[in-house]
Design a protein around this motif. Sequence first.
Motif, PDB file in Angstrom:
ATOM      1  N   ARG A 166      91.975 -10.384  -4.713  1.00 48.96           N
ATOM      2  CA  ARG A 166      91.553  -9.068  -4.255  1.00 48.96           C
ATOM      3  C   ARG A 166      91.353  -8.106  -5.426  1.00 48.96           C
ATOM      4  NH1 ARG A 166      94.621 -11.251  -0.286  1.00 48.96           N
ATOM      5  NH2 ARG A 166      96.556 -10.821  -1.386  1.00 48.96           N
ATOM      6  N   ALA A 179      84.398 -12.609  -5.141  1.00 51.49           N
ATOM      7  CA  ALA A 179      84.834 -11.802  -6.281  1.00 51.49           C
ATOM      8  C   ALA A 179      84.320 -12.311  -7.623  1.00 51.49           C
ATOM      9  CB  ALA A 179      86.365 -11.755  -6.319  1.00 51.49           C
ATOM     10  N   LYS A 209      88.029  -8.858  -6.964  1.00 48.56           N
ATOM     11  CA  LYS A 209      86.934  -8.331  -6.131  1.00 48.56           C
ATOM     12  C   LYS A 209      86.749  -6.841  -6.398  1.00 48.56           C
ATOM     13  CE  LYS A 209      83.898  -8.567  -2.723  1.00 48.56           C
ATOM     14  NZ  LYS A 209      83.526  -7.169  -2.510  1.00 48.56           N
ATOM     15  N   LEU A 210      87.837  -6.104  -6.540  1.00 47.38           N
ATOM     16  CA  LEU A 210      87.733  -4.689  -6.851  1.00 47.38           C
ATOM     17  C   LEU A 210      87.093  -4.487  -8.221  1.00 47.38           C
ATOM     18  CD1 LEU A 210      88.303  -1.792  -6.014  1.00 47.38           C
ATOM     19  CD2 LEU A 210      90.612  -2.028  -6.972  1.00 47.38           C
ATOM     20  N   LYS A 237      84.904  -6.463  -9.646  1.00 49.40           N
ATOM     21  CA  LYS A 237      83.471  -6.714  -9.473  1.00 49.40           C
ATOM     22  C   LYS A 237      82.783  -5.538  -8.807  1.00 49.40           C
ATOM     23  CE  LYS A 237      80.113  -9.961  -7.565  1.00 49.40           C
ATOM     24  NZ  LYS A 237      79.877 -11.191  -6.796  1.00 49.40           N
ATOM     25  N   ASP A 238      83.415  -4.979  -7.774  1.00 49.90           N
ATOM     26  CA  ASP A 238      82.835  -3.836  -7.069  1.00 49.90           C
ATOM     27  C   ASP A 238      82.677  -2.625  -7.993  1.00 49.90           C
ATOM     28  OD1 ASP A 238      82.778  -5.367  -4.787  1.00 49.90           O
ATOM     29  OD2 ASP A 238      84.573  -4.462  -3.899  1.00 49.90           O
ATOM     30  N   LYS A 239      83.531  -2.537  -9.017  1.00 50.24           N
ATOM     31  CA  LYS A 239      83.462  -1.424  -9.966  1.00 50.24           C
ATOM     32  C   LYS A 239      82.541  -1.726 -11.148  1.00 50.24           C
ATOM     33  CE  LYS A 239      86.492   1.465  -8.094  1.00 50.24           C
ATOM     34  NZ  LYS A 239      86.155   2.854  -7.715  1.00 50.24           N
ATOM     35  N   HIS A 245      82.969  -0.998 -15.463  1.00 51.78           N
ATOM     36  CA  HIS A 245      81.954  -1.922 -15.971  1.00 51.78           C
ATOM     37  C   HIS A 245      82.189  -2.330 -17.421  1.00 51.78           C
ATOM     38  CE1 HIS A 245      80.396   1.968 -17.389  1.00 51.78           C
ATOM     39  NE2 HIS A 245      79.813   1.268 -18.345  1.00 51.78           N
TER      40      HIS A 245
END
Length: 363
Positions: free
Chosen positions: A298, A332, A301-302, A304-306, A282
Amino acid sequence: MTPVAAPNVFIIDDSALVRQVLADTLRSENINVIGTAPDPIFARQKMEKNWPDVILLDMEMPRMDGMTFLKQLMQERPTPVIICSTLTEKGAQLTIDAMAAGAVSVLTKSSVGVRDGLNELKGQLIRAIREASQARPVRNHIVHSAPTAVPKSQPAQALSYRTTDRVVAIGTSTGGTQALEAVLSALPPDAPGIVAVQHMPEKFTAAFAKRLNSVSRIEVREAQDGDRVYAGLALIAPGGRHMELVRSGAQYRVRIFDGPHVTRHKPSVDVLFRSVAQVAGHNATGIIMTGMGDDGARGLKLMKDKGAATVAQDETSCVVFGMPREAIKLGAVDIVTPLKQIPQLIMQRCAPREEPARRPGGL
């Protein structure tokens, strides 16, 4: 599904052998070579009758050099141009200046000019032409036409003792040399640490970083293995090598390494973004800008997910919208914004958090 029409290509090179080899190779791949010329003056006369979708351009030619022609072309009739350049230091610097003036891609002439070498380069050549045919170069581009010395109001060394817990990762490809210059040259000296991948052949990224450094208030340089990432510094991944962000105690550093191509590229944006997601989470901001293909989607997107903030350059300001589009389709991206807004977003996202004001006379 309607098949995509083969692009019309015009070749400008003073070597008859290079013109012949390039033309034969492209025609064998069903790409239309609508003409060739030994210099830009002959080329302009021929092209007026049938304007190409893409121009392959040599830099050093008699009567008119490639740079002069390119600048005129981008003022009068912007057209996607691929530079055929040498791997010499002079050739690399000239090529970087040409890309800043509006060229969309570069091929290494040391391979293009040799029949045996061209077989290895064929896939890259065809892909570059197809990507360029989808590019939208514009008149009076926002970046500097030539490097100028920019005083750094706060020397980068003065910032080097600081370890930022914020990091910005940028990925870009076709049209990205201009876009990255627009972003970095607009940042103040205390901008957060930046790590960036620009798809570019080996030997050219050092000259590219040198140019960016000359027009920016932050320090910009080609990354070396083990370099620290700190406020006021942008590190550009070297061509032909991957770059990852790693943690060393309280510090961010970069790891530069060889390896297979990832999403058809080395350096790969996905490799960088995935490492930033794992290491910074973050505390990171990911930015994907103009470019063909899906490299970086991709990885973003990872990120953003983190918990990282994620940004994509909008279609209107992109030379090629491919990479941002794929990232948006994948879910993403938090923010889609014009290129000119990206520096402000970087500074807003990475601004230090203010503590609540105390009441007069109280705690």
